[in-house]
Design a protein around this motif. Structure first.
Motif, PDB file in Angstrom:
ATOM      1  N   LEU A 243    -107.610  24.866  -5.579  1.00 45.65           N
ATOM      2  CA  LEU A 243    -106.280  25.484  -5.605  1.00 45.65           C
ATOM      3  C   LEU A 243    -105.531  24.925  -6.811  1.00 45.65           C
ATOM      4  O   LEU A 243    -105.547  23.707  -7.023  1.00 45.65           O
ATOM      5  N   ALA A 244    -104.890  25.794  -7.584  1.00 49.56           N
ATOM      6  CA  ALA A 244    -104.132  25.325  -8.742  1.00 49.56           C
ATOM      7  C   ALA A 244    -102.948  24.476  -8.266  1.00 49.56           C
ATOM      8  O   ALA A 244    -102.336  24.778  -7.242  1.00 49.56           O
TER       9      ALA A 244
ATOM     10  N   MET B 265     -96.148  26.206  -2.421  1.00 46.63           N
ATOM     11  CA  MET B 265     -96.133  26.350  -0.951  1.00 46.63           C
ATOM     12  C   MET B 265     -94.842  25.815  -0.342  1.00 46.63           C
ATOM     13  O   MET B 265     -94.452  26.218   0.751  1.00 46.63           O
TER      14      MET B 265
ATOM     15  N   ASP C  72     -99.811  26.312  -7.545  1.00 46.35           N
ATOM     16  CA  ASP C  72     -99.861  27.069  -6.278  1.00 46.35           C
ATOM     17  C   ASP C  72     -99.606  26.149  -5.093  1.00 46.35           C
ATOM     18  O   ASP C  72     -98.974  26.543  -4.114  1.00 46.35           O
ATOM     19  N   LEU C  73    -100.136  24.916  -5.197  1.00 44.40           N
ATOM     20  CA  LEU C  73     -99.933  23.955  -4.108  1.00 44.40           C
ATOM     21  C   LEU C  73     -98.438  23.614  -3.985  1.00 44.40           C
ATOM     22  O   LEU C  73     -97.879  23.632  -2.885  1.00 44.40           O
TER      23      LEU C  73
ATOM     24  N   ARG D 100     -94.525  19.278  -3.582  1.00 44.65           N
ATOM     25  CA  ARG D 100     -94.400  20.370  -2.600  1.00 44.65           C
ATOM     26  C   ARG D 100     -93.241  20.102  -1.644  1.00 44.65           C
ATOM     27  O   ARG D 100     -92.443  20.999  -1.351  1.00 44.65           O
TER      28      ARG D 100
END
Lengths: 255, 333
Positions: free
Chosen positions: A94-95, A102, A98-99, A154
């Motif tokens: 997962l890039a 979330m 992108d993480l 995140r």
């Protein structure tokens, strides 16, 4: 607005054949930075999971912003509380961006695409954790410390006023540990509330204002870090003598 | 892993699929020359010649069915690998394919002269029933963990396989031939009826999974992480299993159990599409359609007549599965 962000009353956790937590009463106030301390197996991670509504076998009550945590939906909880689970390496590619993105899920629902405010929050979180240069890297290829910073980013991108962090210093070198602690102090000064579990008592003594002390599933001490570390309960829980040295820092000695 | 890479991949896959589709329409075991097939194709579906019949009523629906089945199984595989955080997961592991197969065998065995639509409907219902059993059984005694769900799937697969074996033991020679032929998975004699019967469910199922891409991305990091970003894990698991049952049940109903597509394709496209499910599911579906159409063309054109699609994908998939195991072992060292 009440200053109490999170409160638990008579909190207990049972799994078949064993009581993991018993009779926990505690309060977190807005802007506080509180370390959860305790020896291995004391119940620190279980307590954090119970507080964020992810633990099974819970009895007693947890109130988030004055309302029972179970009465909120999961996205509503996530908008108010960012939780970092204990570190675990990734098994799927997962890039990094992108993480981190979330963190915006609870604000977006299933369908809405991230808008400019979401993109700004994602970028700001990556900048604060110094991982912007890793944005397009596969998170599986990161070192443990880099991945932990991505998970923390995140949490920041989530924009929640309360952060519950389970061992956030895991995998970080001393430089990044100190940077993260400075970041947490800065967030607390901005009015965010921080609850974090930590093994390193020295770092806790220098960077947390308050502490909860757990021993064998019971909350045996709470108050300022100095009060908690100086208590006989802390010496008993950890099996060490704790005293303030001539330079004002804590010293930990075998009895 | 950027969007440009994904767009390029989808474009290349789309072009490849169109080429494979054309090849599937123009090539085959029939002695129809390519030039005549090409003419019949451009003549449209209303042509009354034998060539038009072969291209539009035999090869076209067969190719559409095969493409849809490949797309459905590969999309489901990508979703299940994220849900179970397990690179070995695919629709067959949960028992959904086996549930469909058992129901179809019951129909073939007890109602050999039932109307055409009964077989796909039964396979579809069997797949759904297993998915529901999976949810109920894995939830006994508390919230179902991923390991419990996976083990329950293996138990259900085993149970359904026993039922199929039992039916094979009881069958006479004619039934045995029919059952073995259907169970080896293939697209022989698939008509437009099969397309209309299975296609909408396969597309709906994959669409459902794709619409839950964010949930799957978060679930791939672990249940705690998913819940931390506001995902109701129980609800998400239900949606994903429902989408998978819908799509896989429909695929099994029209083509029999075709193995390993859901396992192989996501691994093949992931290095190009990235891990995000919003890209991986459509890329896998495209890749699955392409792989299965190519396998079908290959089976019809270059291999001994009668070899079934499911046999071919198993021949390809078994070594792939072994390679994955070896790679996982090496990574663990």
């Amino acid at each position: 607005m009440s200053d109490v962000v999170l409160q638990c009353k008579g909190l207990a956790v049972d799994v078949p054949g064993k009581r993991l937590l018993d009779g926990i009463d505690a309060v977190l106030t807005r802007g506080s930075i509180t370390a959860v301390l305790g020896p291995n197996g004391a119940g620190k991670s279980t307590l954090l999971k119970a507080l964020v509504g992810l633990q099974e076998g819970v009895t007693g009550s947890v109130f988030l912003e004055g309302r029972e945590v179970d009465a909120w939906s999961r996205p509503e909880i996530a908008c108010r509380l960012a939780y970092l689970p204990q570190y675990r390496p990734l098994s799927v590619p997962l890039a990094v961006r992108d993480l981190v993105a979330m963190g915006r899920y609870p604000h977006l629902g299933s369908w809405r695409r991230p808008g400019s405010a979401d993109q700004l929050a994602i970028q700001a979180a990556m900048d604060r954790l110094e991982i912007s240069h890793l944005a397009h890297r596969d998170a599986c290829t990161l070192s443990g410390g880099e991945l932990q910073r991505a998970f923390l980013a995140r949490c920041l991108a989530q924009g929640s006023p309360l952060l519950v962090l389970d061992e956030p210093l895991t995998g970080l070198d001393i430089g990044h540990q100190l940077q993260l602690l400075a970041l947490l102090e800065g967030l607390a000064q901005e009015g965010r509330t921080i609850l974090w579990s930590v093994h390193d008592l020295r770092l806790a003594s220098e960077h947390a204002r308050d502490a909860w002390l757990l021993d064998q599933g019971r909350l045996v001490g709470h108050g300022s870090v100095a009060e908690v570390l100086g208590s006989p309960q802390a010496a008993k829980a950890f099996g060490v003598r704790m005293e303030i040295g001539p330079d004002g820092s804590w010293r930990f000695l075998l009895p | 892993m950027g969007r440009f890479g994904l767009r390029g991949l989808l474009l290349a896959g789309g072009v490849g699929l169109i080429a494979a589709f054309l090849a599937s329409l123009l090539l085959g075991s029939s002695s129809l020359p390519v030039a005549q097939a090409w003419q019949a194709l451009w003549g449209g579906p209303s042509g009354t010649t034998l060539e038009a019949g072969i291209v539009w009523q035999i090869r076209m629906p067969r190719t559409v069915v095969v493409a849809l089945v490949g797309a459905a199984l590969a999309g489901c595989g990508a979703a299940l690998q994220a849900l179970f955080r397990n690179p070995m997961a695919d629709p067959a592991v949960l028992g959904i394919s086996s549930g469909g197969a058992l129901a179809a065998v019951v129909v073939l065995f007890h109602f050999p002269f039932a109307p055409l639509w009964v077989l796909p409907a039964a396979a579809f219902a069997g797949g759904f029933l297993v998915a529901i059993l999976l949810l109920v059984l894995s939830g006994i005694g508390g919230r179902p963990t991923l390991t419990i769900t996976l083990l329950t799937g293996i138990i259900l697969t085993s149970l359904c396989s026993s039922g199929v074996s039992f039916a094979l033991l009881l069958s006479d020679e004619y039934q045995l031939r029919q059952l073995v032929f259907w169970l080896s998975g293939g697209a022989e004699a698939r008509s437009w009826n099969h397309v209309w019967m299975g296609g909408p469910f396969m597309l709906l199922g994959v669409g459902l999974l794709w619409s839950r891409s964010r949930w799957l991305d978060a679930l791939a990091l672990g249940e705690d992480h998913a819940q931390a970003v506001g995902i109701d894990v129980g609800n998400a698991r239900l949606w994903v299993l429902a989408g998978t049952a819908l799509s896989t049940g429909a695929a099994v109903s029209v083509c029999g159990p075709v193995g390993f597509v859901g396992l192989m394709v996501p691994h093949l496209v992931r290095p190009f599409s990235g891990g995000s499910m919003s890209g991986l599911i459509p890329a896998s579906s495209l890749g699955g359609a392409l792989l299965l159409v190519l396998a079908d063309v290959g089976a019809r054109t270059f291999l001994p007549s009668g070899i079934q699609l499911g046999v071919l994908t198993s021949l390809l998939g078994a070594p792939f599965f072994l390679w994955l195991l070896v790679r996982a072992r090496r990574a663990a060292l």
